[in-house]
Each structure stands twice: as C-alpha cells, then as structure tokens.
Design an enzyme around this catalytic site. Structure first.
Site, PDB file in Angstrom:
ATOM      1  N   LEU A   1       0.840  -1.203   0.000  1.00 55.91           N
ATOM      2  CA  LEU A   1       0.000   0.000   0.000  1.00 55.91           C
ATOM      3  C   LEU A   1       0.879   1.259   0.000  1.00 55.91           C
ATOM      4  O   LEU A   1       2.083   1.190   0.183  1.00 55.91           O
ATOM      5  CB  LEU A   1      -0.914  -0.029   1.231  1.00 55.91           C
TER       6      LEU A   1
ATOM      7  N   GLY B   1      14.847  18.070 -17.385  1.00 60.14           N
ATOM      8  CA  GLY B   1      13.736  18.650 -16.614  1.00 60.14           C
ATOM      9  C   GLY B   1      14.214  19.200 -15.278  1.00 60.14           C
ATOM     10  O   GLY B   1      14.672  18.439 -14.430  1.00 60.14           O
TER      11      GLY B   1
ATOM     12  N   HIS C   1      11.465  32.508  20.272  1.00 62.28           N
ATOM     13  CA  HIS C   1      12.832  32.921  19.982  1.00 62.28           C
ATOM     14  C   HIS C   1      13.803  31.958  20.648  1.00 62.28           C
ATOM     15  O   HIS C   1      13.581  31.569  21.793  1.00 62.28           O
ATOM     16  CB  HIS C   1      13.061  34.343  20.513  1.00 62.28           C
TER      17      HIS C   1
END
Ligand SMILES: Cc1cc2nc3c(=O)[nH]c(=O)nc-3n(C[C@H](O)[C@H](O)[C@H](O)COP(=O)(O)OP(=O)(O)OC[C@H]3O[C@@H](n4cnc5c(N)ncnc54)[C@H](O)[C@@H]3O)c2cc1C
Length: 505
Positions: A75, A218, A484
């Site tokens: 799967l 590509g 932070h």
C-alpha cells in the site's frame, strides 16, 4: 464484458452474473473455476496510493463497508513506495554525508575518513518505506478496510473484476466507486527507459553505483531533488531545462533564481532555455543532442546516466474505462465535477489521475473530502492553499500565488522580504542561505502568497498555509508572537516588512 449485456445501471452483479442468462460466448469465460464474487460494498476504491488509502481509512471510520484494491503488492502508492518517502530518505542521508564532508570543520567537529556505503544507504531507505507501507496495512485492519491485492478493471458501472495477485479472478461490487489510480512518469520520445542508464525517478532511487555523470532532463522539483542526491554522492550533474527558470512555473521567479544560484554553488550545472532533441544509448555513454529552446547550435552532452524528469501523467491504463463509457481529457485526466463525480455519479475520481497538482497532500485532502461527499453530501478542499515543497538544501516552499501570477492578475500588491542572514537561529545554525517573501494585497493586506527558500522551508510553509486558509493579513502574522530563537521569526519579520518594517533588518 458486461457492457455488451446492456445492464440497467441499478442491476447488481449477483443478478448480472447468473450464468444462464449470459450469451454463450461469454458464459465459458465466467465459468472459470476460480472466479469468485463478493457482497456489495458501500464503497470500492481502486488504487491504494495516498488518495485511495486515505479515502479507505476515512470510509472505515465513517462506518462504510469498504474495499481497497491495489495491484502493487504494497500500500501507499507512488508516494510511499517510489516517490516522496524514498526520495526524502535519500535526500536526508545524502545531505548528512555532504555536510560531514564539507561543513563540519568550521563547527569544531573533526571527522576521519568518510565513505559512502551505497548498499546500506539504499537499505535504510527501504526500511523507511517498508515500515510506512506496513503501517498503512495496519491502519486498514484497524479501520475494517478490506484490502484486495490485484489489478482492477471495470466490468460494469458497479462491477469490478480483480485479477488477483495470487492468481484467479474476483468480482467486487460497489454502490460507490472511487478511482485513485495515480500517475506515472511521462516518457521522453525517442529515449527508451531501462531504469539503469536511462531512468525515471524510480530508477534514480535505486541506482547500485554512483554514476560519474548524470544529465537530468527537466529542472522541476523531482529532477532537482534527485539531481541533488546524486550530485552530493559524487556525480557530475547537469540539468537541462526547456523553460528559462528552474522549479517549474509555480515557483516564484525571484526564489527560483536564488535556488539555482545555491545549487550551482553546490556543483550542479544548468542549461536553461534548452531543449533535448534526441539521444543515443548505443555506446558506452548516453549521448544527448540539445539545442537552445528557440533554436540554435546543437550540442552533444555525454552522460553515464540520463534521468528523464519532464513531469508525470495520469495513469488509467487497463482500467476498462471503455466498458463504462468514461473518457479522459487531452492530458489523460479523468473529468470530474466539484464533488469528484464523473458523469456516472457513483464513480468518483481523486488524486493524481484527475485535476490539480500532483502532490501527496492534495491527494490526501481529496481522500477525506470525497468520503464526506459520499457520506454527508459536503466536503472541503481549498485548492488555493495547497503548499509545494522542494526538498533540496536549502529547501524551497511556497503556497498561494507567486509574484508573476499576482502581477498578471492586475491586483495591486506589496511584498515583504526577510533574509535568514538576519535571523538569530539561522545564524547559530551556520545555515543562513535564503529568505522569506510574503505577497499581500495592497488594499486589504490579505496574504496572497508565501515563498520561502531556506533550511526547513518545508516545515515553515505550514504557517503560511494556515494564514492563507484563514484569510490572514500580513499584520495578523506580524503581530503574532513567535518563539525565539527560531527560524519562524523570519516569517514574522517578513510579515512585518509587508505591512510596515522588519525590526532586525
Ligand atoms: C520521486 C517522486 C517524489 C515525490 N515527492 C513528493 C513529495 O515530496 N511530496 C508530495 O506531496 N508529493 C510527492 N510526489 C508525488 C506523490 O507521490 C503523488 O502525488 C501521490 O503519490 C499521488 O497519490 P495517488 O494516490 O493519487 O496516486 P499513486 O500514489 O500513484 O497511487 C495509485 C495506486 O493505484 C494503483 N493502481 C493503478 N491502477 C490500478 C488498478 N487498475 N488496479 C489496482 N491498483 C491500481 C497503483 O499501483 C498505485 O499504487 C512525488 C512523486 C515522485 C515520483
């Protein structure tokens, strides 16, 4: 096959399969001893990729009687088996290797001999894949999803014949059917894929040797990710791209330029606005003829391996669509309405084999929505808020419109930028490449697009996606407290720069 019987749409397979009523030419085939038929299910799903398996789990959770048919043997589809997951495993470990080779001394870490063990690298990728695909199988059991291993094809509008992987045939009948058969790599005319020397991404995640040279046809996300992997492992990589920018048309042009600059620094060569005319794999090296996209002098590139990464196309081969009169459009996509219904309303389509970006998380959203449409009559996917990520280093991520698109739409807009060189966490990590760019409507301040290049951009984009989903303004984000020191502060500061001024730059 059953179509020739001209069954009324509501006929059940049980009545349809009464052998006595079959014409004599068909009857012998159906009488084959191993064919079995099953009870009618509320929902039958063809394809156990991300779209299909998510829909199956959701259907199980909603109490539907559901069957999922998958032919691959495992799967998870392209994503888990040969796509997102194995490529990210290789990207992660090749980055680690590259970093150990080139980026430890200045951090005060001295290492000895560093070697790549390709076999082990591939094994660790396979471990990730098998763990996840088995995990989906477990989730099927947990949610009462029937899993059939085999190849499905339509025999009728409610009947599916499954060629079982273990041998034999079975007929599955569904009140509702979802087609989720995914996509495949688009071949390059004239270059025969052997997955050894001329490869698609499937070959690129399974090479047994680091090639000396690789040409990638590509310069989209898949090409650049796989090019990065093999470049880090030692190949001389050249990317040939028809367009004038890398990353595909979705990537913001400013970000694409920055990404190309960093990847070039890492050793990847680019030939933009260049087209491949043909290739010859008969010799020791593969020879590729290329020329300028607008025409010009031809050049020959030699490579040990050529990766064809020019995109993917919908996959519906062997589904027997002709048996039920369903057609695909000129791009091979199954045509659907806004509720994923084909012209046969109980047959719906999701994922790569229909419209929209070919992304796993898009497929996943559709998997949930389609079941909601079936069960409740409504569902939700916001196609304007689907993020895209390129997992190179630095990562590139975006959501919403890019600057070229906003410009073309004629909307007045403003842009806020914040570089990671001014972010404290990026500085402590010695990883300051990149920036966050936010585009907002000049009049309403609503965020139209977020574009990030930088370490962990793929994680940071979640905040941009949420902002767009909720229709946030840049001021909403800029006035939200961010921990932070974190990279996410760059996101806040870019938002501040969009409606006013950043503090730290
Ligand atoms: C190298 C690579 C990297 C990628 N990386 C990313 C990423 O980082 N992030 C991201 O979002 N996306 C990524 N993608 C894209 C992502 O994998 C797809 O968008 C996603 O898998 C689509 O899911 P799907 O369920 O529509 O199709 P698929 O995953 O292709 O699943 C379709 C399944 O249907 C099965 N099937 C087909 N026909 C039949 C039949 N007749 N009977 C039974 N079964 C059938 C197939 O065997 C397949 O398993 C990547 C793709 C590739 C190739």
């Amino acid at each position: 096959m059953l179509r020739s019987l001209q069954l009324p749409r509501a006929a059940t397979a049980r009545s349809a399969f009464k052998q006595s009523s079959l014409p004599s030419v068909i009857a012998p085939r159906l009488r084959r001893s191993y064919a079995t038929e099953s009870e009618e299910k509320d929902l039958v799903i063809i394809g156990g990729g991300v779209a299909g398996y998510v829909a199956a789990i959701k259907a199980g959770q909603e109490g539907l009687k559901v069957t999922c048919i998958e032919k691959r043997g495992t799967l998870g589809g392209t994503c888990l088996n040969v796509g997102c997951i194995p490529s990210k495993a290789l990207l992660n470990n090749s980055h680690l290797y590259h970093q150990i080779l080139h980026d430890t001394k200045n951090r005060g870490i001295e290492v000895g001999d560093v070697k790549i063990n390709l076999e082990q690298l591939m094994k660790s990728k396979d471990t990730a894949v098998s763990g996840l695909t088995k995990g989906v199988e477990f989730l099927f059991k947990k949610n009462n999803v029937e899993y059939i291993k085999g190849t499905a094809s339509f025999a009728g509008e409610h009947e599916i014949t499954v060629n079982l992987t273990e041998g034999g045939e079975k007929t599955v009948v569904g009140k509702n059917i979802i087609i989720a058969t995914g996509s495949e790599a688009t071949p390059f005319p004239g270059l025969e894929i052997d997955e050894k020397r001329i490869i698609t991404s499937t070959g690129a995640i399974a090479l047994t040797k680091v090639p000396e040279s690789m040409v990638v046809i590509g310069g989209g996300i898949i090409g650049l990710e796989m090019g990065s992997v093999w470049s880090r492992l030692g190949s001389k990589v050249t990317v040939v791209e028809f367009l004038g920018q890398i990353g595909g048309p979705g990537m913001d042009a400013e970000v694409a330029k920055a990404a190309q600059k960093v990847l070039k620094k890492q050793g990847i060569d680019f030939k933009l606005s260049t087209k491949v005319m043909g290739g010859d794999a008969s010799g020791e090296k593969v020879k590729l003829q290329v020329e300028a996209a607008k025409g010009g002098k031809e050049e020959t590139l030699d490579a040990d391996v050529v990766l064809v990464a020019i995109g993917r196309r919908p996959y519906t081969a062997g589904l027997g669509l002709e048996n039920i009169g369903l057609e695909t459009d000129d791009k091979g996509r199954l045509v659907i309405d806004s509720e994923y219904r084909t012209k046969i309303p109980h047959i719906r389509v999701i994922g790569d084999c229909t419209f929209g970006p070919m992304l796993a998380h898009k497929a996943e959203e559709e998997g949930v929505a389609v079941v909601e449409y079936i069960k409740k009559g409504y569902g939700h996917v916001n196609y304007g808020a689907i993020p895209s990520v390129m997992y190179t280093h630095p990562e590139v991520a975006w959501v919403g419109q890019n600057e070229q698109e906003v410009k073309a739409s004629g909307v007045k807009y403003k842009v806020g930028n914040f570089p990671f060189t001014a972010n404290s966490r990026a500085k402590t990590n010695l990883d300051t490449e990149g920036f966050v760019k936010i585009i907002a409507d000049a009049e309403t301040d609503r965020i139209l697009g977020v574009h990030i290049i930088g370490a962990s951009a793929g994680e940071l984009i979640a905040e941009g996606t949420l902002a767009i989903e909720y229709g946030a303004s840049s001021e909403d984000v800029g006035r939200t407290s961010h921990a932070h020191p974190t990279l996410s502060e760059a996101f806040k500061e870019a938002a501040m720069a969009t409606y006013g001024k950043a503090i730290h730059f």
